[in-house]
Write an enzyme that holds these catalytic residues in place. Structure first.
Site, PDB file in Angstrom:
ATOM      1  N   CYS A   1      -1.835  -2.980   7.768  1.00 17.81           N
ATOM      2  CA  CYS A   1      -1.828  -3.829   6.595  1.00 17.81           C
ATOM      3  C   CYS A   1      -0.385  -4.369   6.380  1.00 17.81           C
ATOM      4  O   CYS A   1      -0.372  -5.707   6.047  1.00 17.81           O
ATOM      5  CB  CYS A   1      -2.059  -3.133   5.139  1.00 17.81           C
TER       6      CYS A   1
ATOM      7  N   LYS B   1      -7.170  -5.041  -2.982  1.00 21.70           N
ATOM      8  CA  LYS B   1      -7.445  -5.465  -1.812  1.00 21.70           C
ATOM      9  C   LYS B   1      -8.480  -4.315  -1.164  1.00 21.70           C
ATOM     10  O   LYS B   1      -8.427  -3.216  -1.481  1.00 21.70           O
ATOM     11  CB  LYS B   1      -6.733  -6.025  -0.640  1.00 21.70           C
TER      12      LYS B   1
ATOM     13  N   HIS C   1     -10.727   6.741   1.798  1.00 22.41           N
ATOM     14  CA  HIS C   1      -9.286   6.789   1.230  1.00 22.41           C
ATOM     15  C   HIS C   1      -9.229   5.780   0.066  1.00 22.41           C
ATOM     16  O   HIS C   1      -9.990   4.806   0.160  1.00 22.41           O
ATOM     17  CB  HIS C   1      -8.336   6.511   2.325  1.00 22.41           C
TER      18      HIS C   1
ATOM     19  N   HIS D   1     -10.767   0.851  -2.515  1.00 22.06           N
ATOM     20  CA  HIS D   1     -12.072   0.719  -1.830  1.00 22.06           C
ATOM     21  C   HIS D   1     -13.172   1.335  -3.009  1.00 22.06           C
ATOM     22  O   HIS D   1     -12.880   2.580  -3.543  1.00 22.06           O
ATOM     23  CB  HIS D   1     -12.017   1.511  -1.020  1.00 22.06           C
TER      24      HIS D   1
ATOM     25  N   ASP E   1       0.934  -1.237   0.047  1.00 21.64           N
ATOM     26  CA  ASP E   1      -0.067  -0.111   0.040  1.00 21.64           C
ATOM     27  C   ASP E   1       0.870   1.373   0.069  1.00 21.64           C
ATOM     28  O   ASP E   1       0.524   2.429   0.889  1.00 21.64           O
ATOM     29  CB  ASP E   1      -0.861   0.040   1.097  1.00 21.64           C
TER      30      ASP E   1
HETATM   31  C1  VGL Z   1      -4.607   0.740   5.709  1.00 26.07           C
HETATM   32  C2  VGL Z   1      -5.984   1.473   7.195  1.00 26.07           C
HETATM   33  C3  VGL Z   1      -7.042   1.307   6.091  1.00 26.07           C
HETATM   34  C4  VGL Z   1      -2.998   0.277   5.633  1.00 26.07           C
HETATM   35  C5  VGL Z   1      -5.369   0.438   4.785  1.00 26.07           C
HETATM   36  O1  VGL Z   1      -2.515   0.015   4.404  1.00 26.07           O
HETATM   37  O2  VGL Z   1      -2.433  -0.135   6.472  1.00 26.07           O
HETATM   38  N1  VGL Z   1      -4.910   1.064   7.029  1.00 26.07           N
HETATM   39  N2  VGL Z   1      -6.827   0.741   4.994  1.00 26.07           N
HETATM   40 ZN    ZN Z   2      -7.946   1.040   3.382  1.00 27.68          ZN
END
Ligand code: VGL
Ligand code: ZN
Length: 199
Positions: A153, A108, A83, A50, A10
């Site tokens: 994550c 994801k 986000h 998302h 991410d």
């Molecule tokens: C993440 C919160 C929401 C991450 C992703 O990548 O750690 N944290 N979505």
């Molecule tokens: Zn997220």
């Protein structure tokens, strides 16, 4: 010898300073991650992805605020600011990230009713993303995880990977955390206890 893969978690605009769910210093890791990418046999990336109105967004639950916890059918879920909306600039990889060598991108969090922190399973801990099958089929037994966020994550990916029988290293110098209510310490301890090599 079993293959090894670098899994970049991410490393997207919304998790970097200026983004919707900015992780402090998130962009600082880009040069180091790029060095690791250059030195890796296999490079895999994940992309938080998302749909608008996702159930992990506080904005989808009137009266609730970001960073609160909410009971979902699959367990407790932290609520986040909107986000990484599919196709948005915030969901793009960080501009400086050397993403072109990625041989696989796992998206994801695309199912409206369930979040997915781990690169391996959604937050119900049973719905697979397909990454374990990919790694096994390619003969990859060891992974190194880097990216954002350390305590969400990255950590959930590392814990699942150990459970699935992979040899797992997390390069903490190439990660940054959110640290919600002590989550950075607690998730780091959980990773260590599970047998993740922390560097
Ligand atoms: C993440 C919160 C929401 C991450 C992703 O990548 O750690 N944290 N979505
Ligand atoms: Zn997220």
């Amino acid at each position: 010898m079993a293959g090894e893969a670098l899994v970049v978690i991410d490393l997207q605009n919304d998790f970097c300073p200026g983004g919707a769910l900015a992780v402090a210093g998130g962009d600082e890791i880009v040069p180091l991650v790029n060095d690791l990418i250059r030195g890796s046999e296999h490079v895999i990336m994940t992309q938080d992805w998302h749909p608008a109105g996702h159930s992990s967004f506080a904005s989808s639950h009137p009266g609730r605020e970001s960073y609160q916890s909410l009971a979902m059918p699959y367990g407790e879920q932290t609520l986040w600011p909107d986000h990484c909306i599919q196709g948005s600039r915030g969901a793009d990889f960080h501009t400086g990230l050397a993403w072109t060598r990625a041989e696989l991108v796992i998206r994801k969090g695309f199912r409206p009713a369930i979040d997915s922190y781990s690169a391996f399973f959604e937050n119900d801990h049973t719905t697979p993303t397909g990454l374990a099958g990919y790694l096994r089929e390619r003969g990859i037994g060891s992974i190194t995880l880097v990216g954002l966020a350390t305590d969400f994550c990255v950590a959930y990916s590392a814990l699942d990977a150990v459970k699935l029988g992979f040899s797992v290293t997390v390069r903490l110098d190439a990660c940054r955390g959110i640290d919600l209510g002590g989550s950075l310490d607690s998730m780091t301890a959980r990773m260590r206890e599970a047998g993740v090599t922390l560097r």
